[in-house]
Scaffold this active site. Sequence first.
Site, PDB file in Angstrom:
ATOM      1  N   ARG A 239      52.293  40.840 -57.513  1.00  0.00           N
ATOM      2  CA  ARG A 239      53.742  41.055 -57.439  1.00  0.00           C
ATOM      3  C   ARG A 239      54.343  40.235 -56.305  1.00  0.00           C
ATOM      4  O   ARG A 239      53.629  39.634 -55.501  1.00  0.00           O
ATOM      5  CB  ARG A 239      54.036  42.548 -57.217  1.00  0.00           C
ATOM      6  CG  ARG A 239      53.364  43.119 -55.972  1.00  0.00           C
ATOM      7  CD  ARG A 239      53.683  44.583 -55.747  1.00  0.00           C
ATOM      8  NE  ARG A 239      53.175  45.435 -56.809  1.00  0.00           N
ATOM      9  CZ  ARG A 239      53.233  46.761 -56.790  1.00  0.00           C
ATOM     10  NH1 ARG A 239      53.779  47.371 -55.763  1.00  0.00           N
ATOM     11  NH2 ARG A 239      52.750  47.465 -57.793  1.00  0.00           N
ATOM     12  N   GLY A 240      55.680  40.213 -56.257  1.00  0.00           N
ATOM     13  CA  GLY A 240      56.392  39.586 -55.148  1.00  0.00           C
ATOM     14  C   GLY A 240      56.062  38.124 -54.943  1.00  0.00           C
ATOM     15  O   GLY A 240      56.026  37.321 -55.878  1.00  0.00           O
ATOM     16  N   ILE A 241      55.809  37.764 -53.697  1.00  0.00           N
ATOM     17  CA  ILE A 241      55.525  36.376 -53.345  1.00  0.00           C
ATOM     18  C   ILE A 241      54.258  35.901 -54.030  1.00  0.00           C
ATOM     19  O   ILE A 241      54.180  34.764 -54.521  1.00  0.00           O
ATOM     20  CB  ILE A 241      55.424  36.221 -51.816  1.00  0.00           C
ATOM     21  CG1 ILE A 241      56.805  36.433 -51.178  1.00  0.00           C
ATOM     22  CG2 ILE A 241      54.877  34.850 -51.442  1.00  0.00           C
ATOM     23  CD1 ILE A 241      56.795  36.449 -49.658  1.00  0.00           C
ATOM     24  N   ASP A 260      43.651  40.999 -56.721  1.00  0.00           N
ATOM     25  CA  ASP A 260      44.344  42.075 -56.032  1.00  0.00           C
ATOM     26  C   ASP A 260      43.461  43.317 -56.066  1.00  0.00           C
ATOM     27  O   ASP A 260      42.425  43.335 -56.743  1.00  0.00           O
ATOM     28  CB  ASP A 260      45.722  42.362 -56.645  1.00  0.00           C
ATOM     29  CG  ASP A 260      46.771  42.618 -55.568  1.00  0.00           C
ATOM     30  OD1 ASP A 260      46.446  43.333 -54.588  1.00  0.00           O
ATOM     31  OD2 ASP A 260      47.902  42.112 -55.698  1.00  0.00           O
ATOM     32  N   ALA A 308      47.289  37.737 -49.674  1.00  0.00           N
ATOM     33  CA  ALA A 308      47.214  39.188 -49.517  1.00  0.00           C
ATOM     34  C   ALA A 308      47.544  39.584 -48.079  1.00  0.00           C
ATOM     35  O   ALA A 308      47.059  38.973 -47.124  1.00  0.00           O
ATOM     36  CB  ALA A 308      45.819  39.683 -49.890  1.00  0.00           C
ATOM     37  N   TYR A 372      50.827  43.232 -36.839  1.00  0.00           N
ATOM     38  CA  TYR A 372      51.172  42.250 -37.865  1.00  0.00           C
ATOM     39  C   TYR A 372      51.350  40.859 -37.250  1.00  0.00           C
ATOM     40  O   TYR A 372      50.808  39.861 -37.746  1.00  0.00           O
ATOM     41  CB  TYR A 372      52.458  42.685 -38.565  1.00  0.00           C
ATOM     42  CG  TYR A 372      52.903  41.782 -39.691  1.00  0.00           C
ATOM     43  CD1 TYR A 372      52.236  41.794 -40.913  1.00  0.00           C
ATOM     44  CD2 TYR A 372      53.997  40.934 -39.536  1.00  0.00           C
ATOM     45  CE1 TYR A 372      52.644  40.970 -41.958  1.00  0.00           C
ATOM     46  CE2 TYR A 372      54.415  40.118 -40.565  1.00  0.00           C
ATOM     47  CZ  TYR A 372      53.739  40.135 -41.785  1.00  0.00           C
ATOM     48  OH  TYR A 372      54.144  39.315 -42.800  1.00  0.00           O
ATOM     49  N   LYS A 376      49.226  37.397 -38.004  1.00  0.00           N
ATOM     50  CA  LYS A 376      49.859  36.196 -38.556  1.00  0.00           C
ATOM     51  C   LYS A 376      49.794  35.019 -37.587  1.00  0.00           C
ATOM     52  O   LYS A 376      49.732  33.858 -38.009  1.00  0.00           O
ATOM     53  CB  LYS A 376      51.301  36.505 -38.958  1.00  0.00           C
ATOM     54  CG  LYS A 376      51.405  37.484 -40.134  1.00  0.00           C
ATOM     55  CD  LYS A 376      50.661  36.981 -41.362  1.00  0.00           C
ATOM     56  CE  LYS A 376      50.826  37.871 -42.559  1.00  0.00           C
ATOM     57  NZ  LYS A 376      50.086  37.380 -43.745  1.00  0.00           N
ATOM     58  N   THR A 407      62.594  40.465 -51.382  1.00  0.00           N
ATOM     59  CA  THR A 407      61.582  41.157 -52.178  1.00  0.00           C
ATOM     60  C   THR A 407      61.945  42.636 -52.227  1.00  0.00           C
ATOM     61  O   THR A 407      62.896  43.082 -51.571  1.00  0.00           O
ATOM     62  CB  THR A 407      60.181  41.004 -51.561  1.00  0.00           C
ATOM     63  OG1 THR A 407      60.173  41.619 -50.266  1.00  0.00           O
ATOM     64  CG2 THR A 407      59.793  39.526 -51.421  1.00  0.00           C
TER      65      THR A 407
END
Length: 466
Positions: A239-241, A260, A308, A372, A376, A407
């Site tokens: 889904r999404g991006i 996924d 992911a 997070y 990243k 999103t």
Amino acid sequence: MSQDLYTQIVNSPPGGFIAKRVGLPQPTTLDRYRPGQPVVTGQVLIGAAPSGRLAGAIASTLADAQADVATTLAPELRTASADAGLDASVFNPEAGGDRRFKGLVFDATGIKDSTELVELQKFFHPSVRKVQSSGRVVVLGTPPEATKDPREHTAQRALEGFTRSLGKEIGKGSTVQLVYVAPGAENLIGSTLRFFLSPKSAYVSGQVARVTPGEPVPTDIDWERPLAGKTALVTGASRGIGEAIIETLARDGASVVGLDVPQLAEDLNAVTSRLDGEAIELDITSDDAPKVLAAHFKSGVDIVVHNAGVTRDRTLAKMPEDRWSSLMEINLSSEERINDALLKGKRIPAGGRIIGVSSMAGIAGNRGQTNYATSKAGVIGMVESMAPVLADRGITINAVAPGFIETKMTAAMPIAVREPGRRLNSMNQGGLPIDVAETIAWFASSASGGLNGNVVRVCGQMLLGA
């Protein structure tokens, strides 16, 4: 996903009237790519500082793209255009008239001293006001670290300030980029110049890309399907991006494999079935995940997209260890282990591509997202550290760093957080998943062998942060 409600209102006739009266921002409806359309619709003007080294490569790229080209009066540009088979017109700013350009391309490699930076003013002062809506500006220079002396290094590094500032001035949904082209990589600029001039780069602006010597561009490349014959793995593809990424890679000719977690198997299978692809239901943090993937791709995988990821926000003072560690496993550590397994097993061949998905949080930080942002930023570190190692094997690694992307997750944000996220960029709007996907497809292209170790933000040039 369509435009946000604010953009729809202020671009309607009554809303636009009110917005202009009270000074509200009116985001331009951005041009985005539609299959089959040309690289650039409209004329491209080429300029150059004296003694530049990219006129021939620029002209050849634009000729191959069948672009309508104009040049300044510089003799070297006229000669390069003729040699490339371009029937280029001449732009003389003193002649007046109402000429308009969809793209401006300037070769700044000839600038060897700070006093020569005035060449930027000479070219852009008369031409930038003639750029159409959703126009494209690309400046090409020499990597400062590849220059011959301190003065040239200084002048070439100055180009970053110029392009980032012009990106914030230009408006009308237009973008500005800087491409540093290393000596010996002149013939590898094609995919990058095409991407930055095309509607595919709609939400990418103020960025710096580096093109270095690498694998040559295939002589028989099909620019409509540059991934034909390639196999691509996309994690978080349901889904999404992730869904936009796998759809775009399939559009460009790749045989796609989506991965996924088992909990999202229904969504994942719906996506991969629609694309005649393959689905892998797997938790990438499981101990055996790297081994499972290495065994699955016995015949190799050309493109690996680590998409992911999760957010588990909380201020550090309130964050338990399991909340920290579980996110780090998904967003970073599992990617490292999967890379190690695929590379050790020689599953990624020469010409392979590894592409990570970082975030603006990993560059600028975010309150309540220490876990997070750490993960990243780690993705960026992975790109930086692995790029020279993989170069010896003919493999590239790059990353995208999305900003505010429309999103379901961002739509659920409180309005006080969501609206600044959308508006505080040069485009005054959020991006779409396709914007991230198009940037990844550029990195994945068979013609992008000169791109290695890049981290490109897909953020509309956010006004805050790095």
